[in-house]
Design a protein around this motif. Structure first.
Motif, PDB file in Angstrom:
ATOM      1  N   LEU B 136     -20.430 127.623  37.396  1.00  0.00           N
ATOM      2  CA  LEU B 136     -19.901 127.204  36.085  1.00  0.00           C
ATOM      3  C   LEU B 136     -19.148 128.339  35.387  1.00  0.00           C
ATOM      4  O   LEU B 136     -18.258 128.106  34.579  1.00  0.00           O
ATOM      5  N   ASN B 139     -15.564 128.032  35.589  1.00  0.00           N
ATOM      6  CA  ASN B 139     -15.002 126.871  34.892  1.00  0.00           C
ATOM      7  C   ASN B 139     -14.364 125.805  35.785  1.00  0.00           C
ATOM      8  O   ASN B 139     -13.215 125.434  35.624  1.00  0.00           O
ATOM      9  N   ASP B 162     -23.267 118.887  30.633  1.00  0.00           N
ATOM     10  CA  ASP B 162     -22.952 119.240  29.243  1.00  0.00           C
ATOM     11  C   ASP B 162     -21.508 119.715  29.094  1.00  0.00           C
ATOM     12  O   ASP B 162     -20.865 119.489  28.077  1.00  0.00           O
ATOM     13  N   LYS B 163     -21.021 120.402  30.119  1.00  0.00           N
ATOM     14  CA  LYS B 163     -19.657 120.909  30.059  1.00  0.00           C
ATOM     15  C   LYS B 163     -18.623 119.837  30.392  1.00  0.00           C
ATOM     16  O   LYS B 163     -17.417 120.111  30.385  1.00  0.00           O
TER      17      LYS B 163
END
Lengths: 319, 384
Positions: B136, B139, B162-163
């Motif tokens: 993560l 990204n 969540d991202k």
């Protein structure tokens, strides 16, 4: 005459025979509970000896390491890399070169382990944890995680799949390694130096033993034994794979300790380690023949290992 | 000392008696596993339905065939504009995972998606959770993942959810996650079909009758439980002359040699052995060779050079069923594309399988792994 016998009995020190007592108990137990399930059939007993050969070979090397109060956690990864290297070299060269290439994986790793342990003074536990990861990474990398089959029939016969009469070549190799290991351990100045180094390093050094050299030697012996076990795995499975030997380290250590080698060094026997390895094999075999599920086998094996080890360690303490 | 020895003997006897008492159900543990698979599948007695039955998703999702998942040239063009990034978070490693990666890579190249991380959790749920967190940091817009553990996965994938990362799963789902919400879809092989095909291969190999042994994966694992269960049911339903006389489970793939040798000791009359997958079958084949039992046929799942060489040489291994990891990888990538394009994706997608014998080994490697057959095996087939 009576006097002679009673003297003999009094002189009999059972503490030296704890591993044989454990062996006898396990054998007796399975012989009784599995008397009609084929446990004692010659084929099944040969199966046990054959299946434990690789663990036994590694246990011989580990006996030296633990006797010198060191440990070698890299043996599992050496098994895989040595098997892969031997299988790859065998594609383009003869058996002798392939075996030498496999063994040199052990020799180089062992030397490296030994030099770091003795010169940089890092505990062998940590050094071999590190090299274990490096060697595993190399084993995964050199074939991109693929298996390497072995088509050389002579290699497969000599190193694992062959039988001479009713006797598996794997068992013969175990015998050879055991005899050589036992002679070196008990009958040579080197063997005594190993025990002295493990028993009391300072005293050993003052009595003129080069303890650093001994450490390098024991780490190399254990790694070369592991490399040889890798070659035996390759011959038995007709091929190599990076997953070989993954789960073997703990079994080997358990076999050596059950066999009566003191975990803190200074005391041990090569033959005891082989018997310890066969006890582990008998446990696997017997618990399977009993029809236990994997979970139950794990529980039973764990309890019996603790009992066997506690027996041999308690007796050692009382010495 | 005598006391000590006596107490140790007594302890050993008590322990093993206790364990054999509770372990008498050991060999039956597979029946509960089969029952599980049965209840998921809601097996119909009707034979033709049985033959066509496809395993439903872990949450009972209806399966869709992977051939129905397609992107158009326009879709690809649109996706390329997004300049997306992807992370591949796998559970293990090996030929099968290499093929999975390759399939995804191939499709992502067409979409202009850059792969920023590939990880192998070595079947450790904790390592997988760490792998997700680490990935993560790069990204990614997409995560393709084969979850190690559906239970701890709920927490492990949460940071990615969540991202708003687009997640596509292979094989397993994650507990309490819903398709179209937390993740897009699950892509998997046709596990029931694989089990049935293995039963067909066994039937052909032993000439339609005889006794066989069944070495299954003794763990709660969706894929292997489905395949093993389907094999067993197919043998029982479709081949009444074939009898499973020995059943034994394993958890470590290198422990199957001991399992096989004890089966041979107790049931020397067997004509075939089913093993849950290829690597686990290697020690079984080694034991058969050691026992000089060329007559015992082995059927298993997945391709692998060592056993395939044995098959090419007419050894013990006579049949395999392989799924299509390359196709699974491609389909996962396409489904991620679906989500990014806002297209509706089916929740559970099933890829095809291939029945492998000596005759189609070369084709099978190409189709399943997208690889040429290794040279040694080609030689053994007399093709080089």
């Amino acid at each position: 005459m009576d006097n002679f016998i009673s003297k003999k009995i009094k002189g009999f020190n059972y503490k030296n025979y704890i591993v044989y007592i454990s062996f006898g108990l396990v054998l007796l137990f399975f012989s009784i509970t599995l008397f009609n399930k084929g446990f004692l059939s010659p084929e099944n007993l040969m199966n046990i000896l054959r299946q434990t050969a690789m663990i036994s070979v590694m246990a011989v090397g580990m006996t030296f390491t633990i006797s010198a109060a060191e440990i070698d956690l890299s043996i599992g990864s050496i098994v895989a890399l040595s098997a892969l290297v031997a299988a790859l070299v065998l594609r383009s060269a003869g058996i002798i070169l392939a075996v030498l290439a496999g063994l040199s994986v052990g020799a180089v790793t062992g030397l490296l382990n030994g030099i770091i342990v003795s010169k940089v003074r890092i505990p062998s536990f940590l050094v071999t944890l590190g090299t274990s990861s490096i060697i595993s990474g190399l084993a995964r990398k050199i074939t991109n995680l693929e298996a390497v089959p072995i088509i050389d029939k002579r290699f497969n016969f000599i190193f694992g799949s062959g039988d001479i009469g009713p006797i598996s070549t794997l068992f013969l190799w175990t015998l050879v390694i055991m005899i050589v290991g036992d002679l070196v351990y008990r009958k040579t100045p080197f063997g005594r130096a190993v025990l002295a180094t493990g028993g009391n390093k300072s005293a050993a050094r003052f009595s003129g033993i080069r303890t650093d050299a001994v450490k390098v030697a024991v780490m190399t012996i254990s790694a070369v034994c592991a490399a040889f076990a890798g070659i035996l795995y390759a011959g038995r499975l007709h091929g190599a794979r990076y997953t070989l030997g993954e789960a073997d380290v703990m079994t080997v250590i358990a076999a050596v300790v059950i066999g009566g080698t003191s975990f803190t060094g200074g005391r041990g026997t090569v033959v005891g380690s082989i018997i310890g390895s066969i006890i582990m094999g008998m446990l696997n075999n017997g618990l399977l023949l009993m029809g236990l599920s994997v979970s139950d086998q794990m529980i039973a094996r764990g309890i019996i290992i603790i009992l066997a080890v506690s027996l041999s360690l308690r007796e050692a303490k009382n010495d | 000392m005598n006391k000590k020895i006596f107490s140790v003997i007594a302890l050993m006897v008590i322990v093993v008696l206790l364990i054999s008492a509770c372990g008498s159900g050991g060999q039956n543990s597979n029946s509960s596993q089969t029952q599980n698979a049965q209840s998921t599948s809601q097996t119909k007695d009707d034979m033709s339905r049985f033959d066509e039955e496809i395993a439903k998703g872990p949450n009972g999702e209806t399966p869709t065939r992977s051939s129905e998942i397609n992107l158009t040239e326009e879709d690809y063009a649109k996706l390329r504009e997004g300049k997306h990034k992807a992370a591949l978070i796998w559970a293990g490693s090996g030929e099968w995972y290499n093929a999975l990666t390759e399939g995804a890579k191939e499709e992502f190249e067409k979409m202009g998606v850059k792969i920023v991380a590939v990880s192998d959790a070595q079947f450790d749920p904790a390592k997988q959770a760490t792998d997700i967190e680490t990935a993560l940091a790069l990204n990614p817009d997409i995560i393709l993942s084969l979850p190690v553990d559906p239970v701890s996965g709920t927490r492990a994938y949460q940071p990615a959810v969540d991202k708003g990362v687009t997640i596509v799963f292979a094989d397993n789902g994650v507990n309490n996650y819903r398709a179209g919400k937390e993740y897009v879809s699950i892509v998997t092989g046709d596990h029931f079909g694989m089990g049935r095909a293995a039963a067909e291969l066994m039937n052909e190999a032993i000439g339609g009758k005889g006794e066989i042994a069944f070495i299954y994966h003794d763990a709660d694992y969706f894929v292997t439980n489905n395949r093993d269960g389907a094999f067993k049911r197919a043998i029982q339903k479709k081949y009444p002359d074939i009898k499973i006389v020995a059943e034994a489970g394993f958890t470590q793939e290198n422990a199957t040699g001991e399992v096989a040798s004890t089966i041979l000791t107790q049931h020397p009359e067997i004509k075939g052995i089913y093993v849950a997958w290829d690597v686990a079958a290697e020690p079984v084949v080694a034991e058969l060779r050691a026992a000089g039992r060329n007559d015992v046929k082995v059927v298993t799942h997945d391709l692998g050079a060592n056993n395939d060489l044995d098959m090419a040489r007419g050894g013990n291994v006579c049949g395999k069923v392989a799924d299509m990891p390359v196709e699974i990888g491609r389909t996962m990538a396409k489904l991620a594309g679906y989500k990014l394009l806002g297209k509706e994706a089916p929740p559970f997608v099933v890829c095809s399988l291939i029945k492998v014998t000596r005759d189609n080994l070369e084709e099978a490697w190409k189709k399943s792994l997208n690889k040429e057959l290794p040279e040694d095996i080609l030689k053994a087939l007399g093709k080089k």
